[in-house]
Write a protein that holds these residues in place. Structure first.
Motif, PDB file in Angstrom:
ATOM      1  N   VAL A 115      -9.634  -2.705   1.652  1.00 27.37           N
ATOM      2  CA  VAL A 115      -7.883  -2.338   2.236  1.00 27.37           C
ATOM      3  C   VAL A 115      -8.397  -2.251   2.885  1.00 27.37           C
ATOM      4  O   VAL A 115      -8.748  -0.611   3.590  1.00 27.37           O
ATOM      5  CB  VAL A 115      -6.881  -1.218   1.528  1.00 27.37           C
ATOM      6  CG1 VAL A 115      -5.478  -1.222   2.675  1.00 27.37           C
ATOM      7  CG2 VAL A 115      -7.133  -1.644   0.087  1.00 27.37           C
ATOM      8  N   ARG A 135      -2.394   6.139   4.000  1.00 27.19           N
ATOM      9  CA  ARG A 135      -3.178   5.573   3.601  1.00 27.19           C
ATOM     10  C   ARG A 135      -4.296   5.271   3.748  1.00 27.19           C
ATOM     11  O   ARG A 135      -5.293   4.030   2.015  1.00 27.19           O
ATOM     12  CB  ARG A 135      -3.209   4.555   4.931  1.00 27.19           C
ATOM     13  CG  ARG A 135      -1.396   4.263   4.730  1.00 27.19           C
ATOM     14  CD  ARG A 135      -0.584   3.455   5.816  1.00 27.19           C
ATOM     15  NE  ARG A 135       0.923   3.363   6.511  1.00 27.19           N
ATOM     16  CZ  ARG A 135       1.574   3.335   7.500  1.00 27.19           C
ATOM     17  NH1 ARG A 135       1.452   2.944   8.234  1.00 27.19           N
ATOM     18  NH2 ARG A 135       3.198   2.669   6.942  1.00 27.19           N
ATOM     19  N   LEU A 149       0.648  -1.167   0.243  1.00 27.18           N
ATOM     20  CA  LEU A 149      -0.444   0.056  -0.006  1.00 27.18           C
ATOM     21  C   LEU A 149       0.813   0.888   0.012  1.00 27.18           C
ATOM     22  O   LEU A 149       0.592   1.862  -0.295  1.00 27.18           O
ATOM     23  CB  LEU A 149      -0.816   0.102   1.016  1.00 27.18           C
ATOM     24  CG  LEU A 149      -1.078   1.687   1.080  1.00 27.18           C
ATOM     25  CD1 LEU A 149      -2.605   1.492   0.014  1.00 27.18           C
ATOM     26  CD2 LEU A 149      -2.799   0.657   2.344  1.00 27.18           C
ATOM     27  N   VAL A 162      -2.269  -3.526   7.591  1.00 24.13           N
ATOM     28  CA  VAL A 162      -2.566  -3.382   6.949  1.00 24.13           C
ATOM     29  C   VAL A 162      -3.168  -4.776   5.950  1.00 24.13           C
ATOM     30  O   VAL A 162      -2.237  -5.035   6.592  1.00 24.13           O
ATOM     31  CB  VAL A 162      -2.211  -2.509   5.779  1.00 24.13           C
ATOM     32  CG1 VAL A 162      -3.013  -2.569   4.173  1.00 24.13           C
ATOM     33  CG2 VAL A 162      -2.363  -1.209   5.959  1.00 24.13           C
ATOM     34  N   GLY A 166      -6.224   3.533   0.363  1.00 22.59           N
ATOM     35  CA  GLY A 166      -6.223   2.413  -0.065  1.00 22.59           C
ATOM     36  C   GLY A 166      -7.890   2.636  -0.500  1.00 22.59           C
ATOM     37  O   GLY A 166      -8.235   1.661  -0.935  1.00 22.59           O
TER      38      GLY A 166
END
Length: 551
Positions: A393, A366, A146, A408, A370
């Motif tokens: 995600v 993120r 990611l 993650v 994501g």
């Protein structure tokens, strides 16, 4: 783009020259024919870690040369310039290995280290091997993937720097706490020892001085009487007076001795002077030896106190001043602990806030990226015949660390109504391959001038699904270059350029070669892949149909 690959005496390849083309390049062949050796050779010249023994048996050395075209603006040009190479449209990498394991590398005919090769490789080749899906199943890799997609490296560097500061201060706090505990345990000793040393105030060299003075005083008591008698013997009441009388008597008689007493008078005069000097020296010594008996007692008392304190602390007497300074410093640390702890706590709080702020920004990045990655992967899954699959995600809080505060996990639901779960639990082998292909396409979306190599990315799928994978690979190769090692006839039929890897045994020696295939040879090879048996005309017809459908 990779234009050419030359391999000499590597594993079972004696000599091989390959000229690759833009678009989709496919390599096929029987299992064990040497396809993996081709990838090993490419990895070797790029400086990647690979098999230890690469030199073909009986050869003096193995050598691999790769030729790349570098279009204007290609990131490899900047690496070459920074490393001191000329900016060029063509890049030639060459690397050799000897049987004893020594390796040498050249970039455009100049010696280079493996680190330069690997830096260039990051912008030249993207290799997706047969082990990549295992990385996709490894949750520990999901955060890294990611972050690669999100281009999070600058923010990651900030988080890691803040984490380093926080760890350093935390370790300092723990160390100080341990020191405080140790100091507190010996506080009574420290206070008593420091007070004792400060009261005595021993000086470096003082013991020697006191010992010398003591011995001199003790000696004075023993020799003083003899020295006094000696002074009396040569004084005016002794020898000096007698010599003076002799001089006076002879001086009175000298006038009538016709000069016969002159030498005697001169000698007596010199003797009188010498006696005067001797008496002066004796008096000086007596003055030096004279002392107050109380002073001797004081000197002995201090000397014994210094020596006793040195024995108590198991040090030399001259080391007592340093010991006093050291113990006083430790006591001062204990007394100033509260102020130091407050200062350290403030620094820790500042570092914690800096880390949390950077880590929070990384979490936000993120989360945002994501969601975008999930959307892009689902869009890529549709042409791979997984249009109903969902991809998520999941970002969950985790313990603070150098890479932030997030865990993650890639979650998927492969069928409508099926519960979502980790890829390792919900995806079959063929589905994993397609998830991997979709992910790799998304990860390389902004990279230009990159040659992508897929090693059996189509394993576990067949029929229409294999055709869908092949079409996605062909679309990915438009305007670029993709090399795919495949056992799928559907994928092979979609290639713009086709090579077959063959293994031959001659006189007991096994070698591998790669043959470029023309239209007729491609038909034969795809027919072989379809049948796995002696090729029939029906298989040739099927092969032609596959190739025609792919045009």
């Amino acid at each position: 783009m990779l234009r050419a690959l030359e391999i000499r005496d590597m594993v079972i390849i004696d000599r091989l020259d390959l000229a690759f083309q833009p678009g989709l390049n496919v390599l096929t062949g029987e299992t064990g024919a040497g396809k993996s050796i081709l990838l090993d050779a490419l990895g070797f010249v790029l400086g990647w870690r690979g098999r230890a023994e690469v030199v073909r048996q009986g050869a003096d050395r193995a050598e691999v040369t790769a030729l790349f075209d570098l279009p204007a603006g290609h990131p490899a040009r900047a690496i070459l310039t920074e490393a001191g190479w000329d900016d060029t449209d063509e890049l030639i990498l060459r690397r050799t290995a000897s049987p004893d394991g020594r390796k040498q590398a050249w970039v455009n005919d100049r010696r280079a280290g493996a680190e330069v090769l690997r830096a260039l490789a990051d912008h030249l080749i993207e290799l997706h091997g047969q082990q990549d899906d295992r990385g996709l199943l490894d949750v520990k890799m999901h955060r890294q993937l990611l972050d690669q997609f999100a281009v999070a490296e600058p923010l990651l560097a900030e988080v890691r720097a803040a984490w380093t500061d926080l760890r350093r201060l935390s370790q300092r706090a723990a160390s100080l706490a341990a020191e405080r505990a140790a100091l507190a345990a010996e506080e009574d000793f420290l206070r008593h020892a420091v007070a004792e040393l400060q009261k005595l105030e021993p000086q470096t060299g003082e013991e020697q001085e006191l010992d010398t003075a003591r011995r001199l005083m003790q000696a004075a008591a023993r020799i003083g009487d003899d020295i006094s008698r000696a002074r009396q013997a040569i004084s005016s009441d002794g020898a000096e007076g007698l010599v003076a009388n002799a001089i006076r008597w002879l001086d009175d008689a000298a006038g009538q001795a016709e000069g016969r007493l002159d030498s005697a008078l001169d000698a007596l005069a010199r003797a009188l002077d010498a006696l005067g000097e001797a008496e002066q020296g004796i008096e000086t010594c007596l003055d030096a030896l004279s002392f107050d008996p109380m002073r001797l007692e004081q000197i002995e008392e201090r000397l014994f106190a210094i020596r006793a304190l040195a024995r108590k602390h198991n040090v030399l007497a001259d080391e007592l001043p340093v010991l006093a300074e050291t113990l006083a410093g430790r006591l001062n640390d204990l007394d100033s602990a509260e102020a130091q702890d407050a200062e350290l706590a403030a620094a820790l709080s500042t570092a914690q806030k800096a880390y949390d702020a950077a880590a929070t920004r990384l979490t936000a990045l993120r989360q945002r990226e994501g969601a975008r990655l999930a959307t892009m992967i689902e869009a890529e899954l549709a042409p791979l015949r997984m249009e109903r699959a969902r991809f998520f995600v999941e970002i969950a809080p985790a313990s603070r660390g150098p890479d932030g505060m997030d865990e993650v996990t890639f979650i998927a639901a492969t069928n409508p109504g099926a519960p979502a779960g980790p890829l390792s639990k919900v995806a079959s082998g063929g589905e994993l391959s397609r998830f991997l292909l979709a992910l790799k396409v998304c990860l390389t979306k902004d990279q230009t001038g990159l040659t992508m190599i897929f090693d059996e990315i189509d394993r576990g799928v067949g029929g229409g699904t294999a055709d869908a994978v092949g079409r996605r690979l062909r679309a990915l190769a438009e305007g670029g270059q993709v090399l795919v090692v495949t056992h799928s006839p559907q994928v092979a039929a979609l290639g713009a350029h086709h090579w077959r890897v063959e293994k031959h045994v001659t006189d007991g020696v096994t070698t591998s070669r790669v043959v470029p295939l023309d239209e007729d040879a491609r038909v034969e090879e795809i027919a072989r892949m379809l049948s796995r048996e002696p090729v029939s005309e029906a298989m040739r017809i099927a092969a032609r149909e596959l190739m025609a459908a792919g045009r």
